[in-house]
Motif scaffolding. Structure first.
Motif, PDB file in Angstrom:
ATOM      1  N   VAL A   1      -7.085  -2.177  -7.659  1.00  0.00           N
ATOM      2  CA  VAL A   1      -6.135  -1.075  -7.693  1.00  0.00           C
ATOM      3  C   VAL A   1      -6.864   0.125  -8.304  1.00  0.00           C
ATOM      4  O   VAL A   1      -7.481   0.003  -9.370  1.00  0.00           O
ATOM      5  CB  VAL A   1      -4.897  -1.414  -8.536  1.00  0.00           C
ATOM      6  CG1 VAL A   1      -3.925  -0.237  -8.568  1.00  0.00           C
ATOM      7  CG2 VAL A   1      -4.196  -2.659  -7.984  1.00  0.00           C
TER       8      VAL A   1
ATOM      9  N   LEU B   1      -1.663   5.676  -6.422  1.00  0.00           N
ATOM     10  CA  LEU B   1      -2.629   4.591  -6.511  1.00  0.00           C
ATOM     11  C   LEU B   1      -3.103   4.159  -5.125  1.00  0.00           C
ATOM     12  O   LEU B   1      -2.476   4.485  -4.105  1.00  0.00           O
ATOM     13  CB  LEU B   1      -2.009   3.381  -7.224  1.00  0.00           C
ATOM     14  CG  LEU B   1      -1.529   3.591  -8.666  1.00  0.00           C
ATOM     15  CD1 LEU B   1      -0.761   2.374  -9.141  1.00  0.00           C
ATOM     16  CD2 LEU B   1      -2.712   3.870  -9.587  1.00  0.00           C
TER      17      LEU B   1
ATOM     18  N   ALA C   1       2.062   1.756  -3.489  1.00  0.00           N
ATOM     19  CA  ALA C   1       0.942   2.244  -4.304  1.00  0.00           C
ATOM     20  C   ALA C   1       0.712   3.729  -4.091  1.00  0.00           C
ATOM     21  O   ALA C   1       0.513   4.499  -5.047  1.00  0.00           O
ATOM     22  CB  ALA C   1      -0.323   1.456  -3.963  1.00  0.00           C
TER      23      ALA C   1
ATOM     24  N   VAL D   1      -4.569   0.549  -3.169  1.00  0.00           N
ATOM     25  CA  VAL D   1      -4.786  -0.893  -3.285  1.00  0.00           C
ATOM     26  C   VAL D   1      -5.602  -1.362  -2.092  1.00  0.00           C
ATOM     27  O   VAL D   1      -5.264  -1.075  -0.941  1.00  0.00           O
ATOM     28  CB  VAL D   1      -3.447  -1.656  -3.330  1.00  0.00           C
ATOM     29  CG1 VAL D   1      -3.706  -3.161  -3.378  1.00  0.00           C
ATOM     30  CG2 VAL D   1      -2.621  -1.243  -4.531  1.00  0.00           C
TER      31      VAL D   1
ATOM     32  N   ARG E   1       0.829  -1.217   0.000  1.00  0.00           N
ATOM     33  CA  ARG E   1       0.000   0.000   0.000  1.00  0.00           C
ATOM     34  C   ARG E   1       0.858   1.259   0.000  1.00  0.00           C
ATOM     35  O   ARG E   1       0.500   2.272  -0.605  1.00  0.00           O
ATOM     36  CB  ARG E   1      -0.956  -0.013   1.207  1.00  0.00           C
ATOM     37  CG  ARG E   1      -2.046  -1.068   1.095  1.00  0.00           C
ATOM     38  CD  ARG E   1      -3.188  -0.816   2.065  1.00  0.00           C
ATOM     39  NE  ARG E   1      -2.778  -0.936   3.451  1.00  0.00           N
ATOM     40  CZ  ARG E   1      -2.797  -2.074   4.136  1.00  0.00           C
ATOM     41  NH1 ARG E   1      -3.189  -3.196   3.555  1.00  0.00           N
ATOM     42  NH2 ARG E   1      -2.422  -2.105   5.404  1.00  0.00           N
TER      43      ARG E   1
ATOM     44  N   LEU F   1       1.920  -1.877  -9.884  1.00  0.00           N
ATOM     45  CA  LEU F   1       2.834  -1.180  -8.972  1.00  0.00           C
ATOM     46  C   LEU F   1       4.291  -1.380  -9.392  1.00  0.00           C
ATOM     47  O   LEU F   1       5.206  -1.073  -8.630  1.00  0.00           O
ATOM     48  CB  LEU F   1       2.642  -1.699  -7.543  1.00  0.00           C
ATOM     49  CG  LEU F   1       1.212  -1.705  -6.993  1.00  0.00           C
ATOM     50  CD1 LEU F   1       1.193  -2.234  -5.578  1.00  0.00           C
ATOM     51  CD2 LEU F   1       0.605  -0.319  -7.050  1.00  0.00           C
TER      52      LEU F   1
END
Length: 576
Positions: A284, A277, A272, A279, A269, A308
């Motif tokens: 995603v 992003l 991300a 997750v 995470r 990722l």
């Protein structure tokens, strides 16, 4: 003190502090420290002896470093001793009762003087609990039901036992026609040696039909909870199973999320977030500046990682140990698989405590596709297992010589022995006997309560014996039954290197010794591991899969394991 002992003390202290209402950050610091210490291959005691800076370890600050030094030097953690004078350790069992948090547990302790599950059960039966402020009859009934669960909480299930349940569950659920995909997740999928509960994920056009089928599983004793897409049950063994039905577009993300580990997912995470992003178990998502989220991928687990810029990680590696460093360097290991093994060098026949004959063990091994085995019955010190003295052993080896003439040259049967390392040091059989063996295992079965110095000297002495090839189950633990004996593994590692010897990963589900962390440490030092079943009957050869799982968790590849090679090549590794 061993790393495990230090970690256990930090965990116990964290439990007591939580019970006492301490600051949650403080509690978490001890838990994180315990995890860091358990995952270490290097002994903290050695680091302390060499005056290394412990604060370079993840999650270890000045205060925790001082406590570690004190434990290594004195064997005590003063803060823990102080807490145990204030709160008896037995109250920790109360915290395991489902739905009974630290605050209510503290009330039970202070108001009713409850310090154990038995006392708690008696208080509930006498209806003393419901009279407490904030409890009531319903809470008392819930606590009474949860006591059985709490009592079983310490007994985590062996992976091997959980696997039997998982396979039966999968077979049962596949009878539901609306299921499109069905996979196990959680610690079971990561191959942890013990399992707390089982997680199942499915994709289906009819979630309620799936859960109806789930409820019909013969071992279900109680339905804990049931919603629109999730159902939790308790089996008659006390094991909890959680089933989730997820959308097809989220299945891969859910597999990633619910496989874990928690620490691995935190790192995912974080990566991300750096890429803009998000997750979670649904997929995603790209996060816009205004906070709006747009689905990117999630149907397949590999897509989640690829989004990722990460490789797909084998589940066994997902513990946030080395996997991200390996990925960054492009050196994610190609983990060992069962078909890589060519031989099994630890097994017993009815000459000692095995159930089958030499011929039967050979037939079973050949059926498994192996190319060589060593027959390694116990030596005389293990009298309870009908261990062999020198004369009986030499007779067995003559029998093996004769048997060799009856089989094809494409399979080798080695003359071996599991020779005890005596309490006073030295081997259980004379050198002139051991010199005639193809393969000699050194094992500690007695004197396991000796001092660390004594046990270490015994094992190092065995490794220095020119006839010993390998040390079996090097820490002597039995999972959930017996802790490892005191041994300086760093000294053992160095002796194995100096004498060109092997260390075993014993695949028996109750041993799995060396554990995953120590396998990783041996790999880092270039020490060859031998994965053996320690089979005492033909079916025992199937245990190899548990050893392979443990090896994969330690990051071992085919080249890290000696018995992926031919017997001739193994002999060269031994310097013969």
């Amino acid at each position: 003190m061993t790393n495990e002992q230090i970690a256990n003390r930090f965990d116990t202290l964290a439990d007591l502090l939580e019970f006492d209402g301490a600051n949650s950050f403080r509690v978490r610091a001890y838990r994180n420290a315990a995890r860091t210490i358990r995952d270490m291959g290097d002994p903290l005691a050695t680091m302390v002896d060499q005056n290394e800076d412990l604060t370079k370890l993840d999650g270890i600050g000045d205060d925790l470093a001082k406590k570690i030094v004190a434990m290594v030097n004195t064997g005590k953690l003063q803060q823990l001793d102080d807490m145990l004078e204030k709160i008896p350790a037995s109250v920790l069992a109360i915290l395991r009762v489902p739905g009974l948090g630290p605050k209510k547990a503290a009330v039970l302790y202070k108001e009713l003087k409850v310090t154990s599950l038995d006392q708690l059960e008696r208080a509930c039966v006498a209806h003393r609990v419901k009279e407490l402020k904030g409890f009531g009859a319903k809470t008392e009934e819930t606590i009474l039901k949860g006591i059985k669960i709490a009592a079983a909480a310490d007994d985590r299930t062996y992976w091997a036992k959980a696997d039997l349940v998982v396979q039966d569950l999968l077979k049962h659920l596949k009878g539901c026609k609306s299921i499109e995909r069905l996979e196990p997740a959680g610690s079971y999928r990561r191959g942890k040696e013990t399992i707390g509960d089982i997680d199942l994920l499915s994709v289906s056009t009819d979630a309620q039909e799936v859960m109806d089928r789930f409820a019909e599983f013969p071992l279900v004793e109680e339905t804990i909870a049931r919603g629109d897409t999730k159902m939790s049950v308790r089996l008659d063994t006390g094991l909890q199973v959680d089933l989730r039905v997820v959308p097809a577009e989220s299945f891969g993300a859910a597999m990633q999320y619910f496989t874990g580990s928690k620490e691995h997912n935190v790192r995912v995470r974080s990566i991300a977030k750096q890429k803009g992003l998000k997750v979670n178990e649904w997929g995603v998502f790209r996060v816009a500046d205004n906070g709006e989220e747009t689905y990117v991928v999630g149907q397949e687990e590999a897509e989640v990682y690829a989004a990722l810029d990460l490789p797909w990680f084998p589940p066994e590696l997902r513990e946030d140990r080395e996997e991200f460093r390996w990925a960054e360097s492009g050196k994610l290991p190609d983990l060992i698989v069962e078909s890589d093994l060519q031989g099994d060098l630890h097994m017993h026949t009815h000459a000692s405590d095995g159930s089958n004959s030499l011929e039967e063990m050979v037939a079973a091994a050949r059926e498994r596709g192996l190319k060589y085995i060593a027959i390694t019955d116990h030596s005389q010190r293990v009298s309870m297992a009908n261990g062999l003295d020198g004369d009986r052993l030499l007779e067995q080896w003559k029998m093996i010589d004769e048997f060799r003439k009856t089989i094809d040259d494409d399979f080798q049967v080695l003359k071996g022995i599991e020779c005890d390392i005596l309490e006073q040091g030295g081997m259980d059989l004379p050198d002139e006997v051991l010199a005639q063996a193809d393969w000699v295992i050194g094992s500690v079965h007695y004197g396991q309560n000796q001092s660390k110095r004594q046990i270490t000297d015994r094992i190092v002495g065995a490794l220095e014996n020119p006839h010993v090839c390998m040390i079996a189950h090097p820490t002597g633990r039995l999972i959930n039954v017996r802790p490892p004996y005191e041994v300086d593994l760093e000294e053992v590692f160095q002796a194995a290197i100096a004498n060109k010897k092997f260390l075993e990963l014993n695949a028996a589900s109750k041993r799995l010794d060396l554990n995953d962390v120590y396998c990783a440490a041996a790999k880092q030092r270039g020490i060859p591991i031998v994965i053996n079943t320690d089979a005492h009957r033909t079916e025992g050869l199937l245990q190899v899969r548990y050893g392979i799982l443990q090896a994969r968790r330690g990051g071992l590849t085919k080249s890290d394991v000696a018995n992926t090679r031919s017997w001739a090549d193994m002999q060269k590794m031994l310097g013969r």
